[in-house]
Design an enzyme around this catalytic site. Structure first.
Site, PDB file in Angstrom:
ATOM      1  CB  THR A  85      -0.927   0.010   1.239  1.00  0.00           C
ATOM      2  OG1 THR A  85      -0.122  -0.219   2.420  1.00  0.00           O
ATOM      3  CG2 THR A  85      -1.980  -1.067   1.150  1.00  0.00           C
ATOM      4  CG  PHE A 148       2.038  -4.302  15.080  1.00  0.00           C
ATOM      5  CD1 PHE A 148       1.973  -2.911  15.078  1.00  0.00           C
ATOM      6  CD2 PHE A 148       0.866  -5.011  15.214  1.00  0.00           C
ATOM      7  CE1 PHE A 148       0.762  -2.251  15.226  1.00  0.00           C
ATOM      8  CE2 PHE A 148      -0.358  -4.370  15.362  1.00  0.00           C
ATOM      9  CZ  PHE A 148      -0.410  -2.981  15.364  1.00  0.00           C
ATOM     10  NE  ARG A 150      10.853  -5.492  16.422  1.00  0.00           N
ATOM     11  CZ  ARG A 150      11.383  -5.854  17.573  1.00  0.00           C
ATOM     12  NH1 ARG A 150      12.050  -4.975  18.289  1.00  0.00           N
ATOM     13  NH2 ARG A 150      11.282  -7.095  18.026  1.00  0.00           N
ATOM     14  CG  ASN A 207       4.399   2.208  11.702  1.00  0.00           C
ATOM     15  OD1 ASN A 207       4.953   1.557  12.587  1.00  0.00           O
ATOM     16  ND2 ASN A 207       4.203   1.732  10.492  1.00  0.00           N
ATOM     17  CG  PHE A 248      11.607   4.096  18.226  1.00  0.00           C
ATOM     18  CD1 PHE A 248      11.632   4.240  16.850  1.00  0.00           C
ATOM     19  CD2 PHE A 248      11.530   2.822  18.760  1.00  0.00           C
ATOM     20  CE1 PHE A 248      11.573   3.132  16.025  1.00  0.00           C
ATOM     21  CE2 PHE A 248      11.468   1.704  17.939  1.00  0.00           C
ATOM     22  CZ  PHE A 248      11.494   1.864  16.560  1.00  0.00           C
ATOM     23  CG  HIS A 250      18.827   5.999  19.719  1.00  0.00           C
ATOM     24  ND1 HIS A 250      19.730   6.097  20.752  1.00  0.00           N
ATOM     25  CD2 HIS A 250      18.090   4.892  19.966  1.00  0.00           C
ATOM     26  CE1 HIS A 250      19.552   5.084  21.580  1.00  0.00           C
ATOM     27  NE2 HIS A 250      18.562   4.343  21.119  1.00  0.00           N
ATOM     28  N   GLY A 256      13.417   6.505   7.791  1.00  0.00           N
ATOM     29  CA  GLY A 256      13.104   6.165   6.402  1.00  0.00           C
ATOM     30  C   GLY A 256      12.362   4.852   6.400  1.00  0.00           C
ATOM     31  CB  CYS A 259       6.484   1.222   7.667  1.00  0.00           C
ATOM     32  SG  CYS A 259       6.179  -0.425   7.015  1.00  0.00           S
ATOM     33  NE  ARG A 325      10.124  -1.205   0.527  1.00  0.00           N
ATOM     34  CZ  ARG A 325       9.159  -2.118   0.721  1.00  0.00           C
ATOM     35  NH1 ARG A 325       8.049  -2.062   0.022  1.00  0.00           N
ATOM     36  NH2 ARG A 325       9.318  -3.076   1.619  1.00  0.00           N
TER      37      ARG A 325
HETATM   38  P1  NAD Z   1       6.340  -5.296  -0.672  1.00  0.00           P
HETATM   39  O1  NAD Z   1       6.313  -4.215  -1.673  1.00  0.00           O
HETATM   40  O2  NAD Z   1       7.637  -5.841  -0.187  1.00  0.00           O
HETATM   41  O3  NAD Z   1       5.479  -6.522  -1.197  1.00  0.00           O
HETATM   42  C1  NAD Z   1       4.240  -6.402  -1.807  1.00  0.00           C
HETATM   43  C2  NAD Z   1       4.067  -7.581  -2.749  1.00  0.00           C
HETATM   44  O4  NAD Z   1       2.729  -7.589  -3.220  1.00  0.00           O
HETATM   45  C3  NAD Z   1       4.957  -7.507  -3.990  1.00  0.00           C
HETATM   46  O5  NAD Z   1       5.693  -8.722  -4.122  1.00  0.00           O
HETATM   47  C4  NAD Z   1       3.975  -7.323  -5.141  1.00  0.00           C
HETATM   48  O6  NAD Z   1       4.419  -7.925  -6.352  1.00  0.00           O
HETATM   49  C5  NAD Z   1       2.753  -8.016  -4.585  1.00  0.00           C
HETATM   50  N1  NAD Z   1       1.483  -7.632  -5.215  1.00  0.00           N
HETATM   51  C6  NAD Z   1       1.083  -6.411  -5.635  1.00  0.00           C
HETATM   52  N2  NAD Z   1      -0.164  -6.487  -6.145  1.00  0.00           N
HETATM   53  C7  NAD Z   1      -0.557  -7.771  -6.018  1.00  0.00           C
HETATM   54  C8  NAD Z   1      -1.764  -8.472  -6.341  1.00  0.00           C
HETATM   55  N3  NAD Z   1      -2.821  -7.838  -6.875  1.00  0.00           N
HETATM   56  N4  NAD Z   1      -1.813  -9.794  -6.083  1.00  0.00           N
HETATM   57  C9  NAD Z   1      -0.747 -10.445  -5.547  1.00  0.00           C
HETATM   58  N5  NAD Z   1       0.393  -9.832  -5.219  1.00  0.00           N
HETATM   59  C10 NAD Z   1       0.490  -8.511  -5.441  1.00  0.00           C
HETATM   60  O7  NAD Z   1       5.486  -4.733   0.572  1.00  0.00           O
HETATM   61  P2  NAD Z   1       5.665  -5.104   2.111  1.00  0.00           P
HETATM   62  O8  NAD Z   1       6.796  -4.347   2.694  1.00  0.00           O
HETATM   63  O9  NAD Z   1       5.589  -6.575   2.290  1.00  0.00           O
HETATM   64  O10 NAD Z   1       4.336  -4.456   2.706  1.00  0.00           O
HETATM   65  C11 NAD Z   1       3.066  -5.031   2.502  1.00  0.00           C
HETATM   66  C12 NAD Z   1       2.069  -4.319   3.421  1.00  0.00           C
HETATM   67  O11 NAD Z   1       2.435  -4.537   4.787  1.00  0.00           O
HETATM   68  C13 NAD Z   1       2.022  -2.805   3.230  1.00  0.00           C
HETATM   69  O12 NAD Z   1       0.725  -2.367   3.433  1.00  0.00           O
HETATM   70  C14 NAD Z   1       2.926  -2.297   4.336  1.00  0.00           C
HETATM   71  O13 NAD Z   1       2.603  -0.995   4.735  1.00  0.00           O
HETATM   72  C15 NAD Z   1       2.621  -3.285   5.448  1.00  0.00           C
HETATM   73  N6  NAD Z   1       3.697  -3.459   6.431  1.00  0.00           N
HETATM   74  C16 NAD Z   1       4.988  -3.558   6.038  1.00  0.00           C
HETATM   75  C17 NAD Z   1       5.980  -3.757   6.994  1.00  0.00           C
HETATM   76  C18 NAD Z   1       7.434  -3.858   6.599  1.00  0.00           C
HETATM   77  O14 NAD Z   1       8.275  -3.810   7.495  1.00  0.00           O
HETATM   78  N7  NAD Z   1       7.788  -3.999   5.345  1.00  0.00           N
HETATM   79  C19 NAD Z   1       5.633  -3.860   8.352  1.00  0.00           C
HETATM   80  C20 NAD Z   1       4.293  -3.767   8.709  1.00  0.00           C
HETATM   81  C21 NAD Z   1       3.329  -3.570   7.745  1.00  0.00           C
END
Ligand code: NAD
Length: 424
Positions: A85, A148, A150, A207, A248, A250, A256, A259, A325
């Protein structure tokens, strides 16, 4: 239990692999064909400690498969949505992928389904998912189960969560979620059931709170810089208060990652869209934006940057991940290149990802990065940078300048260097 997970990124992949490791049968669906092929061959694609081994074991034992066939992923009774998202053009969360998965589920389901939204989504999004599916079916539940974990500790966090939040008022959904998470629930980390809208907001609130602490300390770090204080002492003084705690607090070159930046912005928009004041988050975001610009600090010890060689230690947005990112290092790279500086860098995991986007020289070790450099900038606090042989570093550099963007060194141990930290 049979489970599917849409999205095999940092969250979906870890969730899928960990659910498989608990003995469930898991199908992971992703639209990225190359990723699916690599995952099926045992290549975890991302760096996350422990993930490679866990993936290999569960592939070998046949508990997990990866597919681009989204129809197949609608077969299990429990369906996770863990797609991205990202920040949309206007700063709001881009929910295209989430709604597209909802449509796929609607178009292919043939009996009761529990849809578990793990993606971070603004208040009211799960109501919209429900509306989409309600077009054709009524026998389903949509629960909000924000993530949640990390990065860098994702597997540990899955198995030892501080809390599992589930937003639903359906008793059937509650029973299924209790059964699913039974192996990781402990008395001290229970499932907390709440309203769906509350669960959605709890994620953004967490967050945004952490980002607020970081920006608060970074704001104070500027006062220390102007008045001879040391922000690390101030943070210690605050953190020892049990009501505040030390995490948190520091000072550094800003937050960055995938999230905090997007979630703070999305929450600002949600507040404004509902006629609510967002001024605290506006300030958090402004402080962070300015904090990422470390050029004025570099210029203090190296006024002319054109033609100078700058070594960056660390590129990932934080240690123990290859995720770049919104990493502050990227802002620094762009600014240094604009100024005509030559950039060389080392990161244990993220270098390859940065090299795909920027023309910089990737080095194999921190010492190679120091070689001939006119200034070293610490961008990520990887543990291995804390115990470098600083005498050796000094001998390798063209000029002994260090800007410590993460305050990992003690200024008293930096004799012979022009050393600048943050807020000290
Ligand atoms: P990411 O970009 O690493 O992974 C997303 C995946 O979804 C990609 O592999 C993409 O190809 C796939 N995708 C996109 N559209 C799709 C569809 N229609 N069908 C199937 N697959 C599809 O993202 P992420 O870091 O894993 O984050 C995912 C969600 O979790 C986000 O909403 C993010 O805010 C939330 N989140 C992330 C973290 C983190 O640390 N990365 C922690 C908590 C919450």
């Amino acid at each position: 239990m049979r489970i599917s997970v849409f999205g095999s990124g940092y969250v979906g992949l870890v969730t899928g692999v960990c659910l498989a490791d608990l003995g469930n049968e898991v199908i992971c669906a992703d639209v990225d064909e190359d990723k699916v092929r690599r995952l099926n061959s045992g290549d975890p694609v991302i760096y996350e400690p422990g993930l490679r081994d866990l993936l290999a074991r569960n592939l070998r034992e046949g508990r997990i498969t990866f597919t681009t066939d989204t129809k197949k992923a609608v077969e299990p009774e429990i369906i996770y949505i863990a797609v991205g998202t990202p920040e949309g053009e206007d700063g709001r969360a881009d929910l295209k992928s989430v709604f597209s998965v909802a449509e796929t589920i609607r178009d292919n389901m043939d009996g009761y389904r529990l849809i578990v939204t793990k993606s971070t989504v603004p208040m009211g999004t799960n109501d919209k998912i429900e509306e989409i599916i309600n077009d054709r079916f009524s026998d389903f539940d949509v629960v909000s189960n924000p993530e949640f974990l990390r990065e860098g500790r994702a597997i540990y966090d899955f198995k030892n969560p501080d809390r599992i939040i589930v937003g639903t008022d359906s008793e059937k959904a509650k029973a299924l979620m209790n059964k699913l998470y039974a192996p990781v629930i402990r008395t001290e980390n229970p499932i907390v059931f709440m309203k769906r809208n509350s669960a959605e907001l709890a994620k953004y609130a967490s967050n945004a709170m952490l980002a607020t602490r970081i920006s608060f300390v970074n704001m104070l770090s500027r006062l220390c810089e102007n008045n001879g204080g040391d922000i690390t002492e101030v943070s210690k003084g605050m953190g020892l208060d049990k009501r505040i705690g030390s995490r948190f607090l520091h000072a550094g070159i800003g937050y960055g990652g995938s999230c905090f930046p997007k979630d703070v912005k999305a929450l600002q928009h949600t507040l404004k869209d509902h006629g609510c004041d967002s001024s605290i988050l506006d300030a958090v975001e402004n402080v962070n934006h300015d904090q990422k610009d470390i050029l004025p600090k570099i210029r203090k010890i190296l006024p002319e940057l054109s033609g100078k060689r700058i070594g960056l230690l660390g590129l990932a947005f934080k240690p123990k991940t290859d995720d770049i990112r919104e990493a502050p290092a990227l802002t620094i790279i762009q600014k240094l290149i604009q100024e005509g500086a030559k950039v060389q860098a080392f990161d244990p995991e993220a270098a390859e990802n940065v090299a795909k986007q920027y023309k910089i020289e990737i080095k194999d070790t921190p010492y190679d990065t120091a070689k001939d450099a006119d200034c070293l900038v610490v961008c990520t606090e990887w543990d291995e940078f804390r115990s470098l042989d600083l005498e050796r570093i000094k001998g390798l550099m063209n000029q002994p300048n260090i800007v410590d963007g993460r305050n990992i060194y003690n200024p008293e141990h930096m004799q012979g260097f022009n050393y600048i930290g943050i807020g000290r």
